[in-house]
Structures are given as C-alpha cells and as structure tokens.
Design a protein around this motif. Structure first.
Motif, PDB file in Angstrom:
ATOM      1  N   UNK A  92       0.828  -1.207   0.000  1.00 32.28           N
ATOM      2  CA  UNK A  92       0.000   0.000   0.000  1.00 32.28           C
ATOM      3  C   UNK A  92       0.863   1.258   0.000  1.00 32.28           C
ATOM      4  N   UNK A  93       1.967   1.235   0.766  1.00 33.33           N
ATOM      5  CA  UNK A  93       2.849   2.402   0.816  1.00 33.33           C
ATOM      6  C   UNK A  93       3.443   2.688  -0.553  1.00 33.33           C
ATOM      7  N   UNK A  94       3.800   1.626  -1.263  1.00 33.69           N
ATOM      8  CA  UNK A  94       4.349   1.816  -2.603  1.00 33.69           C
ATOM      9  C   UNK A  94       3.277   2.309  -3.570  1.00 33.69           C
ATOM     10  N   UNK A  95       2.121   1.651  -3.567  1.00 33.11           N
ATOM     11  CA  UNK A  95       1.055   2.013  -4.504  1.00 33.11           C
ATOM     12  C   UNK A  95       0.595   3.448  -4.293  1.00 33.11           C
ATOM     13  N   UNK A  96       0.562   3.882  -3.044  1.00 29.99           N
ATOM     14  CA  UNK A  96       0.063   5.227  -2.740  1.00 29.99           C
ATOM     15  C   UNK A  96       1.013   6.328  -3.172  1.00 29.99           C
ATOM     16  N   UNK A 117      -2.228   8.128  -9.000  1.00 28.18           N
ATOM     17  CA  UNK A 117      -3.585   7.580  -8.946  1.00 28.18           C
ATOM     18  C   UNK A 117      -3.791   6.646  -7.754  1.00 28.18           C
ATOM     19  N   UNK A 118      -2.772   6.502  -6.911  1.00 25.59           N
ATOM     20  CA  UNK A 118      -2.903   5.743  -5.672  1.00 25.59           C
ATOM     21  C   UNK A 118      -2.968   4.242  -5.822  1.00 25.59           C
ATOM     22  N   UNK A 119      -2.595   3.708  -6.982  1.00 21.81           N
ATOM     23  CA  UNK A 119      -2.664   2.261  -7.199  1.00 21.81           C
ATOM     24  C   UNK A 119      -1.699   1.871  -8.310  1.00 21.81           C
ATOM     25  N   UNK A 120      -1.541   0.553  -8.488  1.00 18.47           N
ATOM     26  CA  UNK A 120      -0.781   0.049  -9.612  1.00 18.47           C
ATOM     27  C   UNK A 120      -1.700  -0.086 -10.829  1.00 18.47           C
ATOM     28  N   UNK A 121      -1.090  -0.334 -11.969  1.00 12.55           N
ATOM     29  CA  UNK A 121      -1.859  -0.456 -13.207  1.00 12.55           C
ATOM     30  C   UNK A 121      -2.533  -1.812 -13.319  1.00 12.55           C
ATOM     31  N   UNK A 122      -3.576  -1.858 -14.155  1.00  9.59           N
ATOM     32  CA  UNK A 122      -4.187  -3.113 -14.574  1.00  9.59           C
ATOM     33  C   UNK A 122      -3.688  -3.433 -15.970  1.00  9.59           C
TER      34      UNK A 122
END
Length: 267
Positions: A214-218, A222-227
């Motif tokens: 979560x720390x990395x994604x945030x 956009x607060x997340x990883x890609x799909x």
C-alpha cells in the motif's frame, strides 16, 4: 484485487492477423484477448504448453477468428524465427506484432556476470529485433510493430542491466521506424509502469506485506498500480489503423509513477 472498468472500445481489427510474443499470460495475454474480442486472428507464444492450451481456449471463446500457439523459448536459436514464419504462412500475412517478452538475470554490477547481462539483453532488445526481423516478410503494408519496454527504460534504477536493455527498445523503435518506412511498417514503443498481475511479484507482495504494498502504490498519483488491460488498450490502439500517424513514438503508460519499482537493495 481491484478490477479495471471502462466502456468497451472498438479498434477495427476484424479480419486482421497479429502475433504476440509472451502472449499466454499477463500483459501479452491481455493484448491477445482484446484482439480476439475484435474478431482478429491471433498467434501467441510462451514456454508453458499447458498455459498456452488454456490461453487458446479462452481466446477462442472471446471470438478470435483463428488462434495459433507455439511453445517457444525466445533464447533458443531460431525458435522465435521459426514460429513467426509459421504464423505468417498460416495466416497468409500479418497486420502487426507485439514484442512483449522480457525479463532480467543477475543483481547489481558486482553481483552479476557477463552472461547475466547478455541474457537480459537477449530477453528484451535482442528478442524484439528478432521478432521484427522475422515478421517483416509477412507484415503487410500499413502494419504496426509494438515493442513493450518498461518504465525502467527511461526512469533509471538499480540494477542496471534490465533498464539498459529496455532503454534500447525505446531507441530501436525510433530507428527502425525510419528503416522500415519503405515497407510501410510502423514501429512504436510502450513503457508500462508497475502492473498488478495475479500471482506475480506485486500480487505476492500485496498478500505477504499489505502495508509495504500500500505504501508503494500510494506513491503513484492515482494511488494504485496499473491493470494489464489499461496498458493493453494502448498497445492495441498502436496496432490499429486509428494510430496510422503514430510512428517511432515512445508512449509511457505508467499513471505518472515516479520511479520504477522497489529498490531490491532495500526491499
């Protein structure tokens, strides 16, 4: 796991034929599935015969006109070339190809061997060169080749061999688009950021250490990883006639990600 949502997009691929290396899973499969849903003929290769069988069945269910698979190790001499030639002859020509295979060997400069660097090059830039060269006799005028690079190819990070090989793919698109202009074949590069794929490294981190993930994604805007399908849509656009004026381009698809992954020295 989060799912990507969005309206259906039509790319006009019915009646066309494509080859995707590393297309039995992950990003490559997401590209192949979009092409199949458009009614295109799709060929995919990978190393796992059982996974290829599952991929072929799903691509047929999605609506592919024809599906061809091959168990191919791109490091094996002539394996990629032989499969590409088979696909081109079976489909009666190609309208595009995606050089999607990639990977790396070894650690940092002092923890990697000459063979690690050579293998990393062959998995990325070397494989892309071979795919385009083998596909060229079968690529029809107006065709498109897409080289899948990485955020690591233009946002440097440790270790260097992977990013250097991916940077080479970005350069290749700019150079090959000029060389292949007489053949009316476009060449572009897409550089994805970190993609959340089931069972892969980011998904394993998400399950093993949710706080670190979560720390990395945030840190991403956009607060997340890609799909995978978010990147696949851009790749399929570059394969499509709608992108006919896009040539020699480097297209980052990273959501504004500030750096290429976690530094393995710090975890």
């Amino acid at each position: 796991m989060e799912e990507s949502t969005g309206p259906a997009v039509t790319y006009g691929m019915r009646g066309r034929a494509f080859l995707v290396t590393g297309g039995s899973r992950g990003l490559g499969f997401a590209v192949a599935r979009l092409l199949a849903a458009e009614g295109a003929s799709v060929a995919v290769c990978g190393r796992d015969a059982e996974q290829l069988t599952r991929a072929a069945a799903e691509l047929e269910r999605e609506g592919a006109a024809r599906v061809l698979t091959g168990a191919v190790d791109v490091l094996a001499p002539d394996a990629l070339e032989d499969f590409t030639d088979e696909v081109g002859r079976t489909f009666g020509g190609l309208d595009g190809l995606v050089a999607n295979v990639g990977g790396k060997r070894g650690g940092g400069l002092l923890d990697s061997t000459r063979e690690d660097w050579q293998t990393t090059w062959e998995l990325n830039g070397g494989h892309a060169v071979r795919a385009v060269r083998a596909g060229l006799p079968h690529l029809r005028p107006g065709s498109s080749a897409v080289l899948v690079s990485s955020i690591s190819g233009w946002k440097p990070r440790f270790p260097a061999q992977y990013g250097a090989a991916k940077a080479a793919e970005i350069y290749l698109a700019g150079a090959l688009c000029q060389e292949l202009a007489p053949h009316q074949v476009r060449v572009n590069t897409v550089s994805p950021g970190s993609i959340l794929l089931p069972g892969k490294s980011w998904d394993r981190l998400r399950l093993r250490d949710p706080q670190a993930y979560a720390a990395y994604a945030e840190r991403n805007p956009n607060g997340r990883l890609l799909h995978a399908d978010e990147v696949a849509r851009v790749i399929v656009f570059l394969l499509s006639p709608a992108s006919g004026a896009v040539n020699g381009a480097h297209v980052p698809v990273d959501g504004g990600q500030p750096q290429a992954g976690l530094d393995p020295r710090t975890g």
